[in-house]
Structure formats: C-alpha cells, structure tokens
Design an enzyme around this catalytic site. Structure first.
Site, PDB file in Angstrom:
ATOM      1  N   HIS A  62       0.854  -1.189   0.000  1.00 20.15           N
ATOM      2  CA  HIS A  62       0.000   0.000   0.000  1.00 20.15           C
ATOM      3  C   HIS A  62       0.889   1.237   0.000  1.00 20.15           C
ATOM      4  CE1 HIS A  62       0.914  -0.554   4.227  1.00 20.15           C
ATOM      5  NE2 HIS A  62       0.360   0.593   4.550  1.00 20.15           N
ATOM      6  N   HIS A  64       1.301   3.893   2.004  1.00 18.86           N
ATOM      7  CA  HIS A  64       1.767   4.625   3.179  1.00 18.86           C
ATOM      8  C   HIS A  64       3.296   4.773   3.121  1.00 18.86           C
ATOM      9  CE1 HIS A  64      -1.977   3.981   5.924  1.00 18.86           C
ATOM     10  NE2 HIS A  64      -2.004   5.156   5.329  1.00 18.86           N
ATOM     11  N   ASP A  66       5.781   4.585   5.169  1.00 16.58           N
ATOM     12  CA  ASP A  66       6.725   3.609   5.741  1.00 16.58           C
ATOM     13  C   ASP A  66       6.863   2.352   4.877  1.00 16.58           C
ATOM     14  OD1 ASP A  66       4.051   3.078   6.639  1.00 16.58           O
ATOM     15  OD2 ASP A  66       4.795   1.796   8.239  1.00 16.58           O
ATOM     16  N   HIS A  67       6.123   2.319   3.770  1.00 14.86           N
ATOM     17  CA  HIS A  67       6.221   1.174   2.852  1.00 14.86           C
ATOM     18  C   HIS A  67       6.763   1.565   1.476  1.00 14.86           C
ATOM     19  CE1 HIS A  67       3.914  -1.599   5.518  1.00 14.86           C
ATOM     20  NE2 HIS A  67       3.634  -0.421   6.049  1.00 14.86           N
ATOM     21  N   HIS A 140      -7.273  -1.883   5.478  1.00 11.86           N
ATOM     22  CA  HIS A 140      -6.397  -0.901   6.098  1.00 11.86           C
ATOM     23  C   HIS A 140      -7.036   0.469   5.874  1.00 11.86           C
ATOM     24  CE1 HIS A 140      -2.722   0.341   7.905  1.00 11.86           C
ATOM     25  NE2 HIS A 140      -2.140   0.805   6.832  1.00 11.86           N
ATOM     26  N   ASP A 211      -0.028  -4.189   5.763  1.00 10.86           N
ATOM     27  CA  ASP A 211      -0.760  -3.616   6.900  1.00 10.86           C
ATOM     28  C   ASP A 211      -2.242  -3.958   6.778  1.00 10.86           C
ATOM     29  OD1 ASP A 211       1.662  -2.506   7.470  1.00 10.86           O
ATOM     30  OD2 ASP A 211       0.993  -0.423   7.469  1.00 10.86           O
ATOM     31  N   HIS A 269       6.421  -5.506  11.454  1.00  5.14           N
ATOM     32  CA  HIS A 269       5.727  -4.216  11.508  1.00  5.14           C
ATOM     33  C   HIS A 269       5.362  -3.881  12.955  1.00  5.14           C
ATOM     34  CE1 HIS A 269       2.730  -1.073  10.420  1.00  5.14           C
ATOM     35  NE2 HIS A 269       3.471  -0.947   9.330  1.00  5.14           N
TER      36      HIS A 269
HETATM   37 ZN   LIG Z   1       2.948   0.482   7.865  1.00  6.65          ZN
HETATM   38 ZN   LIG Z   2      -0.095   1.457   6.508  1.00  2.00          ZN
END
Ligand SMILES: [Zn+2]
Ligand SMILES: [Zn+2]
Length: 314
Positions: A62, A64, A66-67, A140, A211, A269
């Site tokens: 996805h 976000h 942090d990915h 998510h 996530d 995670h």
């Molecule tokens: Zn994440």
């Molecule tokens: Zn996320």
C-alpha cells in the site's frame, strides 16, 4: 526460499529496526523479490546478503510512507551503478504509477534499466513455470493488498540407481521412464516409468500481510502456507489503538495463522513503543501473546535470514 528481513518497524525506524522491507531470495533462480520499500531499505540491502543487481520484482502492499518512501532512492541508486541493466517489475495499488511519475518529473532521473509498473488487482498477478503470485485485498486505512508466493510442484527425482540395477540402457529409455511412460526393452522386459520416479515435491508457499486489520481475505490467501509473515503492530492490550489505525495485534496475527493452517508465523511491523528493554510491555510479551494461540511464532529481526523449510512442525 529464503526470507531476508530488511525492516521490521511500523511507522518510523528505531535504532534496531528500519521501516518495512522484506526480501524473498529465490535461490534456484539467482534472483530475489522485494516486498515493500520503506525509507532506508537500500542501506539495509547493502548490509544484507542481498545484491541489488539481482533484484527482479518489487511488490508494494500500500502507499503509506513507511512502505514506499525508500523506493525512488533505491531505484535511482541502482541506476547510478550503470552495470545493472536488467528490468525491474513493480507491482502495487492504483496511484503507484502516478507517484513514481510525479517524482521523476519534478526530480528528473533517467533510469538506465527498464522499469515496468503493474497495478495490483485481486487474484493471480504473476505466473511463470515455477512460481505463482497472488494478491488479496486486505483492510487498512488506504487500499492495501497482501501477497502470496507459491512454488509450483517440482517433478520427482529419477531413480537412476534403480534403473541401472535393472540393467536398463541409458539414453532414450531413461527419458521415457522419467516421463512416466512404460517401456519394452529389446529383450522383452517391460518397465513402468512410475516405478522409477519419486512422487512430485510440493512447492513452498509464503504469504505477506502488509498492513491490515484481521480479515477473512488474509486467511484465505495464507491457507496452508509454509510461512505467514503477518503484521503485528500492537499487543492485544492496545486493541483499540490497532483498530483505530487499521492494524493487527499479536493475538490477532496468531489467530489468522491458526485459522489459515500455516506452519510458521513471523511477526513484523512492530510499533516502536515496544522496542525498549524496560517495558512496561516488551517484545517478549508480544511474542508470548502470539505463541499462546500459535506456538510456532517468532518475531522478525532486521537483517535476519529465515529459511522456509518443507517439514511440518505443527
Ligand atoms: Zn505500515
Ligand atoms: Zn499502513
């Protein structure tokens, strides 16, 4: 198959854990695939046994930060090396192509290798002679996918010793036996190929949750997997936080593993709040929580290498 954890923290890095990134080493192919690419993933690759030249595919769960915040930097660095000209195929949710194009337009870069972007849809997203990759929509705060990678069954080994002992001449007869055919030698003896080939070896399966809150789609995707790598952002005491932010607790990740009948579970995670020695809640507590439901659970550690084994431990 080998898993190399490049980042196991959620949201932000800690001194011990970088943000999301998981390498899947396909030893028989001499290549590897990357699942998510948080900021700093390229540094983690340099510290690991993985070689950026051999990176073949990237799967983004996805959008976000942090990915994906490490994606552009890593792709650019690979290009700067000049010697890496092999294509990279990038899979991810709608918006990924725009994201890449927008960055490349504003911060110009010309990649020295082909980059193909494919938008992930539910179902089989990639298949070749050896592997199948499937995606499932999970739950998510933004559109998110989980991925599974399954090796196709390999033909059983030819029992060459048995063929030799039977006095069957090498060459075309062996090929026919390997193909499972019945052969008749010149001396009239008849042999059935089935007796000379071991049963096919089932392929390994690994599933990556990305996530998500616990969901049925994840159970279905992970069904029977040799390894499930599931997000475990919180402990169950912080369920409310998990629900609010669209994440799972260790207890919930373990319940998914149990329901899917997987062989092993690795938690990743992890919220930085538990990454301290003195608590009040530690990573040890998190693992124990999951193990109370699903005993073959471990916690992912940055740069750890995990070999996926064929033996059933449960
Ligand atoms: Zn994440
Ligand atoms: Zn996320």
């Amino acid at each position: 198959m080998q898993i190399v954890f490049l980042g196991t923290s959620s949201g932000a890095p800690t001194t011990k854990r970088n943000v999301s990134g998981i390498g899947l080493r396909l030893l028989q192919r001499g290549s590897w695939w990357l699942f998510d690419c948080g900021e700093g993933t390229q540094h983690q690759i340099m510290h690991s046994i993985l070689n950026i030249s051999q990176l073949e595919k990237i799967f983004i769960t996805h959008l976000h930060g942090d990915h994906i915040f490490g994606l552009m930097g890593m792709l650019a660095s690979r290009s700067l090396r000049g010697s890496d000209t092999s294509k990279i195929t990038l899979y991810g949710p709608k918006g990924l192509e725009e994201y890449i194009q927008a960055i490349m337009k504003i911060s110009p870069i010309h990649l020295q290798y082909p980059l193909e972007i494919k938008i992930t849809e539910e179902g089989v997203i990639y298949e070749d002679d050896e592997m199948i990759v499937e995606a499932a929509k999970v739950k998510h705060r933004v559109p998110a996918f989980a991925y599974s990678v399954t090796e196709k069954p390999r033909p059983g080994a030819f029992k060459i010793k048995l063929a030799k002992e039977a006095g069957i001449p090498k060459g075309p007869w062996y090929a026919s036996l390997k193909a499972g055919k019945t052969i008749t030698l010149e001396d009239g003896r008849v042999f059935d190929g089935k007796d000379f080939v071991n049963p096919p070896q089932p392929g390994l399966k690994v599933a990556f949750s990305g996530d998500t809150i616990p969901c049925e789609a994840m159970v279905k995707l992970a069904e029977g997997a040799d390894l499930l790598i599931h997000e475990s952002t919180y402990v169950h005491k912080h369920l409310e936080l998990a629900e609010r932010s669209g994440h799972s607790t260790a207890y919930q990740a373990a319940s998914i593993a149990e329901a899917a009948g997987v062989k092993e579970l690795i938690l990743t995670h992890i919220s930085p709040r538990y990454d301290t020695e003195d608590g009040p809640i530690t990573l040890d507590d998190m693992v124990k929580e999951a193990q109370s439901v699903f005993p073959t659970t471990i916690l992912a550690e940055d740069l750890a290498i995990h070999e996926i084994k064929r033996t059933r431990q449960k």
